[in-house]
Design a protein around this motif. Structure first.
Motif, PDB file in Angstrom:
ATOM      1  N   PHE A  25       8.598  -6.461 -72.176  1.00 46.20           N
ATOM      2  CA  PHE A  25       8.660  -7.463 -71.121  1.00 46.20           C
ATOM      3  C   PHE A  25      10.058  -7.521 -70.513  1.00 46.20           C
ATOM      4  CE2 PHE A  25       9.350 -11.674 -69.420  1.00 46.20           C
ATOM      5  CZ  PHE A  25       8.172 -11.945 -68.727  1.00 46.20           C
ATOM      6  N   ALA A  26      11.075  -7.473 -71.379  1.00 44.08           N
ATOM      7  CA  ALA A  26      12.457  -7.573 -70.911  1.00 44.08           C
ATOM      8  C   ALA A  26      12.816  -6.428 -69.967  1.00 44.08           C
ATOM      9  CB  ALA A  26      13.412  -7.590 -72.103  1.00 44.08           C
ATOM     10  N   LYS A  27      12.244  -5.255 -70.198  1.00 40.89           N
ATOM     11  CA  LYS A  27      12.519  -4.116 -69.321  1.00 40.89           C
ATOM     12  C   LYS A  27      11.960  -4.342 -67.928  1.00 40.89           C
ATOM     13  CE  LYS A  27      12.678  -0.650 -73.019  1.00 40.89           C
ATOM     14  NZ  LYS A  27      12.012   0.539 -73.604  1.00 40.89           N
ATOM     15  N   LEU A  28      10.845  -5.067 -67.837  1.00 38.33           N
ATOM     16  CA  LEU A  28      10.227  -5.351 -66.552  1.00 38.33           C
ATOM     17  C   LEU A  28      10.852  -6.555 -65.868  1.00 38.33           C
ATOM     18  CD1 LEU A  28       6.485  -4.836 -67.594  1.00 38.33           C
ATOM     19  CD2 LEU A  28       7.936  -3.222 -66.329  1.00 38.33           C
ATOM     20  N   ASP A  29      11.363  -7.468 -66.673  1.00 38.52           N
ATOM     21  CA  ASP A  29      11.950  -8.704 -66.148  1.00 38.52           C
ATOM     22  C   ASP A  29      13.418  -8.439 -65.798  1.00 38.52           C
ATOM     23  OD1 ASP A  29      12.444 -11.347 -65.486  1.00 38.52           O
ATOM     24  OD2 ASP A  29      12.697 -11.976 -67.577  1.00 38.52           O
ATOM     25  N   THR A  30      13.633  -7.678 -64.740  1.00 40.85           N
ATOM     26  CA  THR A  30      14.980  -7.205 -64.419  1.00 40.85           C
ATOM     27  C   THR A  30      15.938  -8.321 -64.015  1.00 40.85           C
ATOM     28  OG1 THR A  30      14.214  -6.750 -62.158  1.00 40.85           O
ATOM     29  CG2 THR A  30      14.171  -4.917 -63.735  1.00 40.85           C
ATOM     30  N   ASP A  31      15.426  -9.398 -63.433  1.00 42.19           N
ATOM     31  CA  ASP A  31      16.315 -10.494 -63.063  1.00 42.19           C
ATOM     32  C   ASP A  31      16.418 -11.556 -64.154  1.00 42.19           C
ATOM     33  OD1 ASP A  31      13.808 -11.576 -62.881  1.00 42.19           O
ATOM     34  OD2 ASP A  31      13.980 -12.199 -60.771  1.00 42.19           O
ATOM     35  N   ARG A  32      15.758 -11.264 -65.286  1.00 47.32           N
ATOM     36  CA  ARG A  32      15.846 -12.127 -66.476  1.00 47.32           C
ATOM     37  C   ARG A  32      15.478 -13.587 -66.171  1.00 47.32           C
ATOM     38  NH1 ARG A  32      15.864  -7.691 -67.942  1.00 47.32           N
ATOM     39  NH2 ARG A  32      17.206  -6.673 -69.470  1.00 47.32           N
ATOM     40  N   ASP A  33      14.450 -13.752 -65.338  1.00 43.82           N
ATOM     41  CA  ASP A  33      14.034 -15.115 -65.033  1.00 43.82           C
ATOM     42  C   ASP A  33      12.785 -15.537 -65.811  1.00 43.82           C
ATOM     43  OD1 ASP A  33      12.091 -13.603 -63.811  1.00 43.82           O
ATOM     44  OD2 ASP A  33      12.281 -14.538 -61.826  1.00 43.82           O
ATOM     45  N   GLY A  34      12.310 -14.655 -66.721  1.00 46.25           N
ATOM     46  CA  GLY A  34      11.141 -14.985 -67.526  1.00 46.25           C
ATOM     47  C   GLY A  34       9.828 -14.738 -66.823  1.00 46.25           C
ATOM     48  N   TRP A  35       9.878 -14.078 -65.657  1.00 44.43           N
ATOM     49  CA  TRP A  35       8.665 -13.795 -64.899  1.00 44.43           C
ATOM     50  C   TRP A  35       8.631 -12.329 -64.472  1.00 44.43           C
ATOM     51  CZ3 TRP A  35       4.821 -17.380 -63.432  1.00 44.43           C
ATOM     52  CH2 TRP A  35       5.063 -18.699 -63.810  1.00 44.43           C
ATOM     53  N   ILE A  36       7.411 -11.767 -64.512  1.00 46.91           N
ATOM     54  CA  ILE A  36       7.200 -10.478 -63.847  1.00 46.91           C
ATOM     55  C   ILE A  36       6.095 -10.757 -62.826  1.00 46.91           C
ATOM     56  CG2 ILE A  36       8.160  -8.873 -65.514  1.00 46.91           C
ATOM     57  CD1 ILE A  36       5.457  -8.649 -66.871  1.00 46.91           C
ATOM     58  N   GLN A  37       4.920 -10.214 -63.007  1.00 47.98           N
ATOM     59  CA  GLN A  37       3.796 -10.595 -62.169  1.00 47.98           C
ATOM     60  C   GLN A  37       3.060 -11.794 -62.776  1.00 47.98           C
ATOM     61  OE1 GLN A  37       1.500  -7.003 -61.657  1.00 47.98           O
ATOM     62  NE2 GLN A  37       2.773  -6.306 -59.949  1.00 47.98           N
ATOM     63  N   ILE A  38       3.163 -11.923 -64.084  1.00 49.83           N
ATOM     64  CA  ILE A  38       2.694 -13.104 -64.784  1.00 49.83           C
ATOM     65  C   ILE A  38       3.841 -13.566 -65.670  1.00 49.83           C
ATOM     66  CG2 ILE A  38       0.257 -12.467 -64.785  1.00 49.83           C
ATOM     67  CD1 ILE A  38       0.590 -11.459 -67.640  1.00 49.83           C
ATOM     68  N   ASN A  39       3.802 -14.813 -66.103  1.00 52.27           N
ATOM     69  CA  ASN A  39       4.908 -15.282 -66.932  1.00 52.27           C
ATOM     70  C   ASN A  39       4.792 -14.763 -68.358  1.00 52.27           C
ATOM     71  OD1 ASN A  39       3.064 -16.892 -68.275  1.00 52.27           O
ATOM     72  ND2 ASN A  39       3.789 -18.813 -67.404  1.00 52.27           N
ATOM     73  N   TYR A  40       5.847 -14.942 -69.121  1.00 51.61           N
ATOM     74  CA  TYR A  40       5.935 -14.422 -70.485  1.00 51.61           C
ATOM     75  C   TYR A  40       4.811 -14.934 -71.366  1.00 51.61           C
ATOM     76  CZ  TYR A  40       8.030 -13.558 -75.099  1.00 51.61           C
ATOM     77  OH  TYR A  40       8.273 -13.159 -76.387  1.00 51.61           O
ATOM     78  N   ASP A  41       4.512 -16.235 -71.273  1.00 50.99           N
ATOM     79  CA  ASP A  41       3.469 -16.808 -72.107  1.00 50.99           C
ATOM     80  C   ASP A  41       2.115 -16.190 -71.785  1.00 50.99           C
ATOM     81  OD1 ASP A  41       1.441 -19.353 -72.665  1.00 50.99           O
ATOM     82  OD2 ASP A  41       3.098 -19.230 -74.065  1.00 50.99           O
ATOM     83  N   GLY A  42       1.840 -16.033 -70.509  1.00 48.12           N
ATOM     84  CA  GLY A  42       0.577 -15.433 -70.116  1.00 48.12           C
ATOM     85  C   GLY A  42       0.475 -13.973 -70.532  1.00 48.12           C
ATOM     86  N   PHE A  43       1.612 -13.269 -70.446  1.00 48.65           N
ATOM     87  CA  PHE A  43       1.674 -11.878 -70.883  1.00 48.65           C
ATOM     88  C   PHE A  43       1.371 -11.739 -72.368  1.00 48.65           C
ATOM     89  CE2 PHE A  43       2.945  -7.521 -70.771  1.00 48.65           C
ATOM     90  CZ  PHE A  43       3.729  -7.276 -71.887  1.00 48.65           C
ATOM     91  N   MET A  44       2.009 -12.595 -73.170  1.00 49.25           N
ATOM     92  CA  MET A  44       1.792 -12.558 -74.615  1.00 49.25           C
ATOM     93  C   MET A  44       0.366 -12.952 -74.969  1.00 49.25           C
ATOM     94  SD  MET A  44       4.500 -11.548 -76.287  1.00 49.25           S
ATOM     95  CE  MET A  44       4.528 -12.308 -77.913  1.00 49.25           C
ATOM     96  N   GLN A  45      -0.166 -13.961 -74.289  1.00 41.76           N
ATOM     97  CA  GLN A  45      -1.546 -14.383 -74.547  1.00 41.76           C
ATOM     98  C   GLN A  45      -2.496 -13.229 -74.293  1.00 41.76           C
ATOM     99  OE1 GLN A  45      -2.906 -17.208 -75.594  1.00 41.76           O
ATOM    100  NE2 GLN A  45      -1.379 -18.816 -75.332  1.00 41.76           N
ATOM    101  N   THR A  46      -2.275 -12.509 -73.215  1.00 43.17           N
ATOM    102  CA  THR A  46      -3.151 -11.389 -72.855  1.00 43.17           C
ATOM    103  C   THR A  46      -3.086 -10.287 -73.900  1.00 43.17           C
ATOM    104  OG1 THR A  46      -2.884 -11.859 -70.498  1.00 43.17           O
ATOM    105  CG2 THR A  46      -3.639  -9.651 -71.093  1.00 43.17           C
ATOM    106  N   VAL A  47      -1.864  -9.892 -74.292  1.00 42.81           N
ATOM    107  CA  VAL A  47      -1.694  -8.789 -75.241  1.00 42.81           C
ATOM    108  C   VAL A  47      -2.227  -9.137 -76.622  1.00 42.81           C
ATOM    109  CG1 VAL A  47       0.015  -7.368 -76.444  1.00 42.81           C
ATOM    110  CG2 VAL A  47       0.266  -7.823 -74.003  1.00 42.81           C
ATOM    111  N   LEU A  48      -1.950 -10.351 -77.078  1.00 39.94           N
ATOM    112  CA  LEU A  48      -2.318 -10.721 -78.441  1.00 39.94           C
ATOM    113  C   LEU A  48      -3.814 -10.981 -78.614  1.00 39.94           C
ATOM    114  CD1 LEU A  48       0.680 -13.034 -79.388  1.00 39.94           C
ATOM    115  CD2 LEU A  48       0.183 -10.755 -80.283  1.00 39.94           C
TER     116      LEU A  48
END
Length: 214
Positions: A188-211
């Motif tokens: 996630f950190a590699k995609l979140d280049t501006d380090r704002d905790g968002w890519i196309q979906i937020n971190y929580d949503g990303f983790m929920q999807t993967v897990l």
């Protein structure tokens, strides 16, 4: 390699089984090491390499790895460990790669014992939260992780080690949970280049999807 929660037995000795613990390699066989090899570590390697191929496969490694309650490691955890140390991507690990794996598991034993504060031999929700505190996971994600890796929550209603296990996350699943969270976070950190905790979906949503993936 030390066994049991208290780590009372020495490398190569009998397990110090006290109702639960970190886990590690099952007792080794016997055999002379080649020149320059650590005799004790070579003993473990030759015991695991049951087909005497000079390489350890995932099925061989799974047979050698046990939790503190004598239950075998999950194959998914074994494959994860193999992937980390299979530097030449051969699908097997040689002696040098095995040496790295042995140290890695030994280090994780110390982490497991540190967070298993009640000495139960498994990690509960509160202990898991402490272990993953650096990742600032939401309560919802921590609950999802606990349910995903808790043996009781995922075991079928049958006889055997898993069905008879104590509630909580065993050593093998604890390692897998921590490594998976670390890997996902780094991805996630590699995609979140501006380090704002968002890519196309937020971190929580990303983790929920993967897990929630099988």
């Amino acid at each position: 390699m030390s066994y049991g929660y208290g780590g009372q037995s020495s490398y190569g000795g009998p397990p110090a089984y006290g109702g639960g613990g970190a886990g590690g390699f099952a007792p080794p066989g016997h055999g002379g090491p080649p020149p320059g090899a650590d005799p004790q570590l070579w003993s473990w390697f030759t015991a695991v390499d049951t087909d005497r191929s000079g390489q350890v496969s995932a099925p061989e490694l799974q047979k050698a790895l046990i939790n503190g309650d004598w239950s075998p490691f999950d194959l998914d955890t074994v494959k994860l460990l193999m992937n980390i140390f299979d530097s030449d991507r051969s699908g097997t690990i040689g002696f040098n790669e095995f040496a790295g794996l042995w140290k890695y598991i030994k280090d994780w034993q110390g982490v497991f014992r540190h967070f298993d504060r009640d000495g139960s031999g498994t990690i509960d929700g509160g202990e898991l939260s402490d272990a993953l505190r650096q990742y600032n996971l939401s309560p919802q994600l921590l609950n999802l992780l606990e349910r995903k890796y808790d043996v009781k929550a995922t075991a079928p209603v049958t006889t055997g080690y898993r069905a008879a296990a104590l509630p909580g996350i065993t050593f093998d699943r604890f390692v897998r949970a921590c490594v998976v969270v670390k890997q996902i976070t780094e991805s996630f950190a590699k995609l979140d280049t501006d380090r704002d905790g968002w890519i196309q979906i937020n971190y929580d949503g990303f983790m929920q999807t993967v897990l929630t993936l099988p």
